[in-house]
Design a protein around this motif. Structure first.
Motif, PDB file in Angstrom:
ATOM      1  N   SER A  25       0.288  -4.499  -0.926  1.00 64.20           N
ATOM      2  CA  SER A  25      -1.036  -3.914  -0.689  1.00 64.20           C
ATOM      3  C   SER A  25      -0.804  -2.581   0.016  1.00 64.20           C
ATOM      4  N   THR A  27      -1.061  -2.039   2.970  1.00 61.95           N
ATOM      5  CA  THR A  27      -0.578  -2.278   4.336  1.00 61.95           C
ATOM      6  C   THR A  27       0.508  -3.337   4.434  1.00 61.95           C
ATOM      7  N   GLU A  28       0.941  -3.925   3.317  1.00 63.53           N
ATOM      8  CA  GLU A  28       1.958  -4.969   3.385  1.00 63.53           C
ATOM      9  C   GLU A  28       2.988  -4.798   2.280  1.00 63.53           C
ATOM     10  N   ARG A  30       7.432  -6.101   1.155  1.00 65.97           N
ATOM     11  CA  ARG A  30       8.569  -7.005   1.384  1.00 65.97           C
ATOM     12  C   ARG A  30       9.850  -6.201   1.416  1.00 65.97           C
ATOM     13  N   ARG A  35       8.596 -10.286   4.919  1.00 62.71           N
ATOM     14  CA  ARG A  35       7.278  -9.753   4.601  1.00 62.71           C
ATOM     15  C   ARG A  35       6.830  -8.940   5.814  1.00 62.71           C
ATOM     16  N   VAL A  36       6.473  -7.671   5.584  1.00 62.57           N
ATOM     17  CA  VAL A  36       6.229  -6.769   6.709  1.00 62.57           C
ATOM     18  C   VAL A  36       4.881  -6.084   6.578  1.00 62.57           C
ATOM     19  N   ILE A  37       4.309  -5.747   7.733  1.00 57.42           N
ATOM     20  CA  ILE A  37       3.180  -4.827   7.783  1.00 57.42           C
ATOM     21  C   ILE A  37       3.736  -3.421   7.629  1.00 57.42           C
ATOM     22  N   GLY A 339       8.503  -8.538  11.346  1.00 56.22           N
ATOM     23  CA  GLY A 339       7.437  -8.346  10.374  1.00 56.22           C
ATOM     24  C   GLY A 339       6.720  -7.024  10.446  1.00 56.22           C
ATOM     25  N   VAL A 340       7.368  -5.980  10.995  1.00 55.19           N
ATOM     26  CA  VAL A 340       6.730  -4.662  11.090  1.00 55.19           C
ATOM     27  C   VAL A 340       7.710  -3.596  10.624  1.00 55.19           C
ATOM     28  N   HIS A 365      -5.509  -0.786   7.403  1.00 52.47           N
ATOM     29  CA  HIS A 365      -5.067  -1.799   8.356  1.00 52.47           C
ATOM     30  C   HIS A 365      -6.277  -2.516   8.956  1.00 52.47           C
ATOM     31  N   GLN A 369      -3.983  -6.788  12.077  1.00 54.58           N
ATOM     32  CA  GLN A 369      -2.660  -6.235  11.772  1.00 54.58           C
ATOM     33  C   GLN A 369      -2.194  -5.281  12.874  1.00 54.58           C
ATOM     34  N   ARG A 372      -0.910  -7.334  15.624  1.00 54.01           N
ATOM     35  CA  ARG A 372       0.411  -7.897  15.320  1.00 54.01           C
ATOM     36  C   ARG A 372       1.508  -6.840  15.519  1.00 54.01           C
TER      37      ARG A 372
END
Length: 391
Positions: A25, A27-28, A30, A35-37, A339-340, A365, A369, A372
């Motif tokens: 997406s 904002t996300e 891999r 899996r990262v923001i 995850g960031v 975002h 998010q 996080r």
């Protein structure tokens, strides 16, 4: 350089070209098993997955093919390129606009053609590499002034005497490393007294600042004093390409003098179509800018509350200054494991020669998010404090 690169390649990930294996997406994504923001893009308005932009690009791909296979000077100026130039001229309320293949090429094409060996350029020391390279291309005499120091600019202009009246002053709306803004009102006041021409690179401020999203010059009410605006489509407009806009009656002469315009293949029709749709979204959906700034302030305040050394003012670009390059790589890898994803910027590209990680927020975002992201930084606060104490 080879040794420095080897030293930084000892970690688990490649800091010189992170492989993003999947985009899920705006904002996300891999990265390997993580899996990262995505908090390290310039997707300020979150338009890379906008349905209208995608549909426009797909239609152009079907109708006009994958590329123009030629430069703007040759066969690479389609009707859509001309239409985008007219739409940008209307948006910026400027006489004319020239579209380039990238924002980098836009700076090279404009500055390199305008400022030759007999000319003087005064540029902010933190200007983008494309601006420095553009000055080399044209061969102008380059005078740097201290970052965001209008008084230093004035001192250097006064030393030039009458030559200051034809000098070219180069600054940026928002600077890409620290997220701070040029003191444009002060610079305009100096220009009014001492002369010169003013070019503002609004690459990171179009879609971000100003009532209509035209950038810092609009935000501060000094657009009439800015002679040329340059920028990019690869940030708020979510695609690729660049532009230059001006009131000057001879602006179109650059089409005959700009080497990057003449000798580089033009942007693909699909990219142009996507940018046209994104520009419409920028103009008609001010709520995107409002969400962007809400997210930017949330992240800025959250990282400041944790005690990190960050940029001097709230911005969609929030840098966190760290210590040595090795500490920067370790910090960046630990964020990915939590995850960031953010940008790791090694000392060669940073003010002051310190490693930093650069966060970039988007209108896409969610507040959750952003929280996080803050919590991932909070988990690494103790190592960061140790690094900063030793810096």
């Amino acid at each position: 350089m080879a040794q420095a690169r080897a030293d930084l390649m000892q970690g688990r990930l490649n800091p010189f070209g992170t492989r993003i294996d999947e985009i899920l997406s705006p904002t996300e994504g891999r990265i390997g098993d993580h899996r990262v923001i995505l908090a390290g893009t310039n997707n300020y308005l979150g338009l890379t997955f906008d349905p209208d932009c995608i549909q426009a690009a797909q239609q152009a791909l079907e109708d006009q093919g994958t590329g123009t296979t030629g430069s703007r000077m040759a066969n690479g100026s389609y009707g859509s390129h001309m239409a985008l130039e007219a739409e940008l001229a209307d948006f910026f309320a400027r006489r004319s606009v020239i579209v380039f293949s990238t924002g980098y090429m836009g700076n090279l094409g404009v500055i390199g053609a305008l400022a030759g060996p007999e000319d003087i350029v005064l540029l902010d020391a933190d200007c983008h590499a494309s601006i420095y390279d553009a000055c080399k291309l044209g061969g102008a005499q380059v005078i740097r002034f201290r970052h965001n120091d209008a008084a230093d600019l004035e001192r250097r202009m006064r030393r030039l005497g009458e030559r200051a009246r034809t000098a070219l002053i180069l600054v940026e709306g928002i600077y890409s490393m620290l997220g701070d803004q040029a003191p444009l009102r002060e610079i305009v006041e100096i220009k009014q007294r001492l002369g010169g021409y003013l070019l503002v690179d609004e690459a990171h401020s179009v879609g971000v600042l100003g009532t209509h999203g035209r950038g810092l010059a609009e935000e501060l009410g000094v657009e009439a004093e800015v002679d040329i605006v340059t920028g990019t489509f690869s940030k708020s407009l979510g695609a690729i390409g660049g532009f230059a806009a001006s009131h000057h009656p001879d602006m179109d002469l650059l089409r005959c003098a700009s080497r990057p315009y003449i000798f580089t293949a033009s942007p693909s029709p699909s990219a142009i179509a996507s940018v046209r749709a994104a520009l419409q979204a920028l103009r008609s959906r001010p709520e995107l800018r409002e969400r962007l700034w809400s997210n930017a302030r949330q992240l800025y305040r959250g990282l400041a509350a944790l005690g990190y050394r960050i940029g001097p003012q709230p911005s969609p670009i929030v840098p966190v200054l760290l210590g040595s390059p090795e500490e920067g790589v370790a910090f960046w890898e630990n964020l990915i494991e939590r995850g960031v994803y953010v940008n790791l910027v090694p000392p060669l590209a940073t003010p002051g020669g310190q490693a930093l990680v650069r966060c970039s927020v988007s209108a896409a975002h969610t507040p959750e998010q952003i929280e996080r992201i803050i919590q991932a930084f909070a988990a690494l606060r103790a190592p960061a404090a140790k690094a900063m104490a030793g810096a």
